[in-house]
Design an enzyme around this catalytic site. Sequence first.
Site, PDB file in Angstrom:
ATOM      1  N   GLU A 220       1.570   4.410  -7.129  1.00  0.00           N
ATOM      2  CA  GLU A 220       1.607   2.946  -7.232  1.00  0.00           C
ATOM      3  C   GLU A 220       1.307   2.459  -8.652  1.00  0.00           C
ATOM      4  OE1 GLU A 220      -1.011   1.664  -3.990  1.00  0.00           O
ATOM      5  OE2 GLU A 220       0.671   1.823  -2.607  1.00  0.00           O
ATOM      6  N   ASP A 293       0.147   4.997   5.593  1.00  0.00           N
ATOM      7  CA  ASP A 293      -0.888   4.189   4.943  1.00  0.00           C
ATOM      8  C   ASP A 293      -1.733   3.397   5.939  1.00  0.00           C
ATOM      9  OD1 ASP A 293      -2.383   2.999   3.005  1.00  0.00           O
ATOM     10  OD2 ASP A 293      -0.874   1.567   2.365  1.00  0.00           O
ATOM     11  N   GLU A 321      -7.249  -3.646   6.351  1.00  0.00           N
ATOM     12  CA  GLU A 321      -6.043  -4.089   5.646  1.00  0.00           C
ATOM     13  C   GLU A 321      -4.890  -4.313   6.618  1.00  0.00           C
ATOM     14  OE1 GLU A 321      -4.773  -1.403   2.559  1.00  0.00           O
ATOM     15  OE2 GLU A 321      -2.853  -2.435   2.277  1.00  0.00           O
TER      16      GLU A 321
END
Length: 622
Positions: A220, A293, A321
């Site tokens: 990322e 993820d 998240e």
Amino acid sequence: MALNAVEILSNSSPDYYFNTIKLIENKKGFSNPEAYTITVDSLDHSLTVTSPSGQGLLYGALSLYRPGNGKNHTDYPRNEIRILNHWDNLDGTIERGYAGKSIWNWDTPLTEDQISLYNKYALANAMAGINGTVLNNVNASPNMLNHDKLERVAEIADILRPYGIKVYLSVNFASPSVIGGLETADPLNKEVAKWWKDKAKEIYALIPDFGGFLVKANSEGQPGPCDFGRTHADGANMLAKALKPFGGKVMWRAFVYSPSDPDRAKQAYAEFNPLDGKFDDNVLVQVKNGPVDFQPREPFSPLFGGMTETPLIAELQITQEYLGHANHLAYLAPMWEEFFEEAPSDNIKGVAGVANIGDNENLTGHPLAQANWYAFGRLAWNPQLKSEDIIEEWAEMTPWLNLDETQMPEFKKMMCESREHVVDYMMPIGLHHQFAWGHHYGPQPWCEIPGARADWLPKYYHKADKNGIGFDRTVATGSGATAQYPESFANQFENPKTCPEKYLLWFHHLDWNYKLPSGETIWESLNRHYDSGVDGVAEMRKIWQNLEGCTDPDIYKDIENRLLTQHKDAIWWRDGCLEYFGNISNLKPSKLSMHTLEDMIPVELGIDNYTNPSKELLDSKR
Ligand code: GCV
């Protein structure tokens, strides 16, 4: 290590009645340095904690606060590393943090309040069995390694040390060039290696028991050894050599997904499996529980079982998240329990948890999310513990909850079923990553962002068309991800008839009218799960109403409001997904939706990756 156990026990005594509590450090008979034994002499009401170390005595003493522990028993941590990962930035923001700003102050002298908070934080960690903390974000600022910041790390380390907690730092791989003035950060360059050695020396002069470095490299946008044509092992081993003389460790993350394979779920394995056995002995490879993820449900990452020569750390996410941030009640222990039951664990030597802690008064945003912090520590200590026992322990020890004998089973039911409700109303039977762009709050199966990486978009994962839905990861006709698993799992996942229903659309693309063993079609099953998720939240609201009086009225109201938001969100999720998939497949949702696609598609929450959306904001958008 300074031992705080005596002080802690004398400050507030556990419930048990003992005339004396003795703490004896004795190495004999123990192989695990953090183990402890409790022996009770019922005749004179005395209790003795014995351990080979001060840290073990601390754990033994603190264990007396857990209900039913004032009896003869021995316990020891199954994992050497039990560590929180804070994704906290130097400017006080927290990536994926939903409980306010960072508790760490990097800029001004520590106040008495901050010192007291850090002590409470440390005690809470020690009570859960956590023995380490990474203070800063894996998307690490190189400035974290500046001397003034390291001095602050040393101050924090001094506060946490008596509780048996070591500090670690996330480091930016390009630090030698960004703050060190070198022309390169190439791990095979001698000057670079020397820069890291000198940095390690500087750190250990300030913090003799510093734990080590956590590294997110070539992921990322973060820099890493691959920028210089080197491997992850080259990078990790160079850092490992710098830390080795001081006993430090490198925790090198395997969260990488450079588009080398069209299936993101295969990429970490593809990059790391060939490096198995090539790491120095003070390197651990840190692997997220699932291959993508931190989704509400994922099969385990094939790197567990796929790296037999390398010690691993399992990375779990405590902050929510992908599970409704601090607005949704999702007790995560059942999810982690599922992971520990299914994943090959021979090489797991540590467990890391991405913290859900911020400077909100209750530290975790949702008051009941405190249980996730505790449960993480308990499962890191012993992955075989049961989520329903952990929640009872937590509830009994939590000063702001008072549940009587009839309320406790209801409370446990609400907590233990909460995560499955989230899976049901977000992404049942193996669907995954249907989240809104960027902030990941709410559904967006329709999301399209011009120029975005395909594997950041929900359509890449659901692959819905007029015939069917799901990601074909079979060897026979799909990406072949099933082959990365040990044979018994690979065979099971490969065939839709033997693939566990909960992972069906993770591994298979199936027709809408494909029949499950129950006789339901995929479409019917999706409908049932989405409805059941919404009904589950309605039931949690009812249970909470029945529990009124078990806590302070403000906390009660806060949780009640969050459950109401969760209920509205669950309906939003169900309607968003079923309307969208129904539109593609020409099938009708089994229940009347409350929202239309025309209403839902234009909604933008306008929040960043550091914020929990407020009830007011959400209500204004729905
Ligand atoms: C810290 C996901 C999150 C990122 C996070 C990343 C990681 O992609 O959305 O915020 O970055 O995981 O684990 O490194």
